[in-house]
Design a protein around this motif. Sequence first.
Motif, PDB file in Angstrom:
ATOM      1  N   LEU A 153      35.849  36.383  43.986  1.00 49.51           N
ATOM      2  CA  LEU A 153      34.534  36.370  44.618  1.00 49.51           C
ATOM      3  C   LEU A 153      33.440  35.953  43.654  1.00 49.51           C
ATOM      4  O   LEU A 153      32.397  35.494  44.058  1.00 49.51           O
ATOM      5  CB  LEU A 153      34.241  37.754  45.201  1.00 49.51           C
ATOM      6  N   LYS A 155      40.742  42.352  56.980  1.00 51.01           N
ATOM      7  CA  LYS A 155      39.605  42.483  57.898  1.00 51.01           C
ATOM      8  C   LYS A 155      38.927  43.846  57.739  1.00 51.01           C
ATOM      9  O   LYS A 155      37.688  43.945  57.750  1.00 51.01           O
ATOM     10  CB  LYS A 155      40.072  42.292  59.348  1.00 51.01           C
ATOM     11  N   LEU A 181      36.903  43.620  54.595  1.00 59.26           N
ATOM     12  CA  LEU A 181      35.686  42.846  54.866  1.00 59.26           C
ATOM     13  C   LEU A 181      34.665  43.686  55.621  1.00 59.26           C
ATOM     14  O   LEU A 181      33.469  43.687  55.296  1.00 59.26           O
ATOM     15  CB  LEU A 181      36.034  41.613  55.701  1.00 59.26           C
ATOM     16  N   SER A 182      35.137  44.409  56.622  1.00 55.36           N
ATOM     17  CA  SER A 182      34.232  45.195  57.458  1.00 55.36           C
ATOM     18  C   SER A 182      33.527  46.275  56.656  1.00 55.36           C
ATOM     19  O   SER A 182      32.376  46.597  56.920  1.00 55.36           O
ATOM     20  CB  SER A 182      35.004  45.864  58.591  1.00 55.36           C
ATOM     21  N   GLU A 183      34.224  46.862  55.705  1.00 56.64           N
ATOM     22  CA  GLU A 183      33.645  47.976  54.960  1.00 56.64           C
ATOM     23  C   GLU A 183      32.944  47.532  53.683  1.00 56.64           C
ATOM     24  O   GLU A 183      31.908  48.067  53.308  1.00 56.64           O
ATOM     25  CB  GLU A 183      34.738  49.005  54.625  1.00 56.64           C
ATOM     26  N   GLU A 184      33.527  46.540  52.989  1.00 53.15           N
ATOM     27  CA  GLU A 184      32.987  46.154  51.685  1.00 53.15           C
ATOM     28  C   GLU A 184      32.196  44.848  51.720  1.00 53.15           C
ATOM     29  O   GLU A 184      31.478  44.532  50.780  1.00 53.15           O
ATOM     30  CB  GLU A 184      34.129  46.058  50.658  1.00 53.15           C
ATOM     31  N   GLY A 185      32.346  44.068  52.786  1.00 57.40           N
ATOM     32  CA  GLY A 185      31.511  42.879  52.953  1.00 57.40           C
ATOM     33  C   GLY A 185      32.102  41.582  52.429  1.00 57.40           C
ATOM     34  O   GLY A 185      31.681  40.511  52.847  1.00 57.40           O
ATOM     35  N   PHE A 186      33.051  41.664  51.512  1.00 58.11           N
ATOM     36  CA  PHE A 186      33.577  40.452  50.864  1.00 58.11           C
ATOM     37  C   PHE A 186      34.826  39.910  51.568  1.00 58.11           C
ATOM     38  O   PHE A 186      35.702  40.674  51.948  1.00 58.11           O
ATOM     39  CB  PHE A 186      33.931  40.732  49.402  1.00 58.11           C
ATOM     40  N   LEU A 187      34.897  38.595  51.677  1.00 55.48           N
ATOM     41  CA  LEU A 187      36.009  37.926  52.360  1.00 55.48           C
ATOM     42  C   LEU A 187      37.118  37.580  51.358  1.00 55.48           C
ATOM     43  O   LEU A 187      36.930  36.729  50.499  1.00 55.48           O
ATOM     44  CB  LEU A 187      35.484  36.631  52.994  1.00 55.48           C
ATOM     45  N   HIS A 189      38.711  34.444  46.777  1.00 55.85           N
ATOM     46  CA  HIS A 189      37.913  34.590  47.987  1.00 55.85           C
ATOM     47  C   HIS A 189      38.461  33.669  49.071  1.00 55.85           C
ATOM     48  O   HIS A 189      39.234  32.748  48.804  1.00 55.85           O
ATOM     49  CB  HIS A 189      36.425  34.368  47.746  1.00 55.85           C
ATOM     50  N   PHE A 223      36.645  31.799  51.469  1.00 52.39           N
ATOM     51  CA  PHE A 223      35.703  30.895  52.145  1.00 52.39           C
ATOM     52  C   PHE A 223      36.359  29.588  52.596  1.00 52.39           C
ATOM     53  O   PHE A 223      35.898  28.957  53.535  1.00 52.39           O
ATOM     54  CB  PHE A 223      34.507  30.582  51.241  1.00 52.39           C
TER      55      PHE A 223
END
Lengths: 426, 426
Positions: free
Chosen positions: B100, B368, B371-377, B412, B414
Amino acid sequence: MREVRQISLPVKDLPDRWYNIIPDLPEPLPAAEGDMTAMGKAIIKECLNQEFSAQNWVEIPDELHGAYQQIGRPRPLFRAVNLERRLDTSAELYYKAEGLFSPTGSHKINTAIAQAYYAKQQGLGRLVTETGAGQWGTALSCAARIMGLKATVYWVRAVYKWKEARRDFMKLYGADVFASPSENTETGRKLVRQDSEHPGSLAIAISEGLEDALSDDRAAYVLGSVLNHVLLHQTIIGLECRKQLELVDRYPDVVVSCLGGGSNFGGIALPFLGDAVKQGRKTRFVAAQSQAAPNLQGEYRYDNADYSGITPRLKMYTLGHQKEMPPIFGDGIRYHGCSPILSLLRNRGYIDTVAYPTDEKYVFDCAKLFLSEEGFLPAPESAYSIAAAIDEANACSEAGESRTILFNVSGHGFMDMEGYRQVLQI
Amino acid sequence: MREVRQISLPVKDLPDRWYNIIPDLPEPLPAAEGDMTAMGKAIIKECLNQEFSAQNWVEIPDELHGAYQQIGRPRPLFRAVNLERRLDTSAELYYKAEGLFSPTGSHKINTAIAQAYYAKQQGLGRLVTETGAGQWGTALSCAARIMGLKATVYWVRAVYKWKEARRDFMKLYGADVFASPSENTETGRKLVRQDSEHPGSLAIAISEGLEDALSDDRAAYVLGSVLNHVLLHQTIIGLECRKQLELVDRYPDVVVSCLGGGSNFGGIALPFLGDAVKQGRKTRFVAAQSQAAPNLQGEYRYDNADYSGITPRLKMYTLGHQKEMPPIFGDGIRYHGCSPILSLLRNRGYIDTVAYPTDEKYVFDCAKLFLSEEGFLPAPESAYSIAAAIDEANACSEAGESRTILFNVSGHGFMDMEGYRQVLQI
């Protein structure tokens, strides 16, 4: 000998308050005109308070301070040593990595997470917004999810259709994402009835979002730029930069960023603009724009923030709220008007501007040079910041001076390769 | 009360040497077998020295230390507070953000930049490599550019064709990127003559790269995993984590990462594995794998690193170098063999492993949730790390214990939304 290339700020030095320039402005900020009822009802209450705050400093609540850490703050400040060498410049170049170290890819998360926090405090359950390029919609989707709220995004259909990866990204955060015009609202249904594949516009998406939010007592409409409270939240960028530059005993002679509505420019520049106003410091502020939307070269007058004229009128630099603007890849800076705070400062001579050609060849070439020397891939919008920073560095060399240039790379380009491909014909 | 969510390491505490576990191994590392001539000639000399070094610590040269800063090191360690709450776990979860905060999107840049530095010191002008998923090719392209070298990447045609954004990204760094098999080499020409749209394979790409590098005195062939010197460079990850955990008075009870050839697993785990071997510390090490390529459940024996058998044979855990492995989105961990260092430690009981189903539903669901909890993909490969970390946290809760779990998010996502879309049916 080891060179300093990165100036990190310890988490304990993450700023615990935002800077509000309003009380320091050289003259009072002109009040908005027109009907405030809808906007006043739709906006989060604490954000509305902040919009008109007379306090110089606004505390960042503890929980939000934690959330700022979670989204990667403080973010590093880099000295662009390789780029300096390549340009053979007498300037020192420092860039803030806002997009590159952000979970959603841009600085937009700084205000999205703050607004989501206040919405949660207010007991709201859902946030509604519009998005054009998609950076703001992504940031809002992420912030809502982190704060346990629902998010609804109205996305201009013409963009929604082809930015598939970014659309999936928002949905993965749990957001409801609708191509606008949609079947959800009166405004949308009328237009869809006329043309089921209506390409939409930012103005229509704003209308839909407002209509949706106003029909639900537990929802708020949130904005990602232009307004005072948005710029307030973004000052975290410049406040961090100030501390970081102090660590290497520097103060910026030049501050550069791209400018559309003004959120990333205001974010990095406002703390230093405050010094310029209060202490008469001779810092140069350069807003990097596109000839597609050189709003700072427009008129300083009252105008609407949206195409349809639903929002109140703000005193700002504007090209006219129904101005047609040619498409560019740096879509985030393609906007007819500039934030009232920055407009006032521009009008008083504190902010200079440069507008680059709409073919975007020069700015993408600069972005490629930056990538080649510094390694990081900028978003198309950030390519404008980089171009202006390079121009300032060259001007500094020609003047035979040594200047400290600070610029903001507000977004990364991992989801924007299409722009590079087409403009640079890779 | 403010929670600690991010543990930053000041730039001055960026490690100035790598950790070489070879002298600390419980038994000597078995020598490679077979013809070393080609590999010995093609590899950068200093890397070859490091491959067999008996020193415990290898200095990071000053210029490279600067380059590490430039690529965003030290990288933050995050405490996954939200994820802990969601899991309602008694464990503390810490994750290292390798991908990230990396310019190329993964940990691969840590060794790419080191190898490019040594190549420049040796007076070479060009680096040649192969790539499969593309993360390694991107890292090498970036590193070469930063060090002022040319890069040539042979990319398995089947992947080259559809990963357009990543291909443009490499080219933007100035790399020459060829679909393999290509017209550049004898190996390639033969295959292209049979089938002009030959899909290629990693093995063919390695053959092409080696042939290309060996035909040019100013070129070297570089590798991105498996070998000792690659893992050595990656120990910067674990060395940073150790310092960061010390700042909050923690030591990991469990270390988790995904494992293909072993570079990111080795990077985070080796410093702690050294403690386990030397001091008998009871840390648990978990390698997260796919049932498509569960190499640590294979045989511990001599085998080739490539399909065609060009490279020397290494003593390692292997599924057999011609094993057919079903395609998965986490392509970076789809490899038949594991690094000799990690294989030896696995054989001595220091490393445990888990292999997830090839439909990847569970690991993408875990990504997922993260991502939902920590924000990073996360990248698909990192989804495996996350799945194993979550499993360990749940096991910890069931045991009613409090454990410190350290895991690596090495890439990451993206540029990998396609995997999310297909597996999760967004």
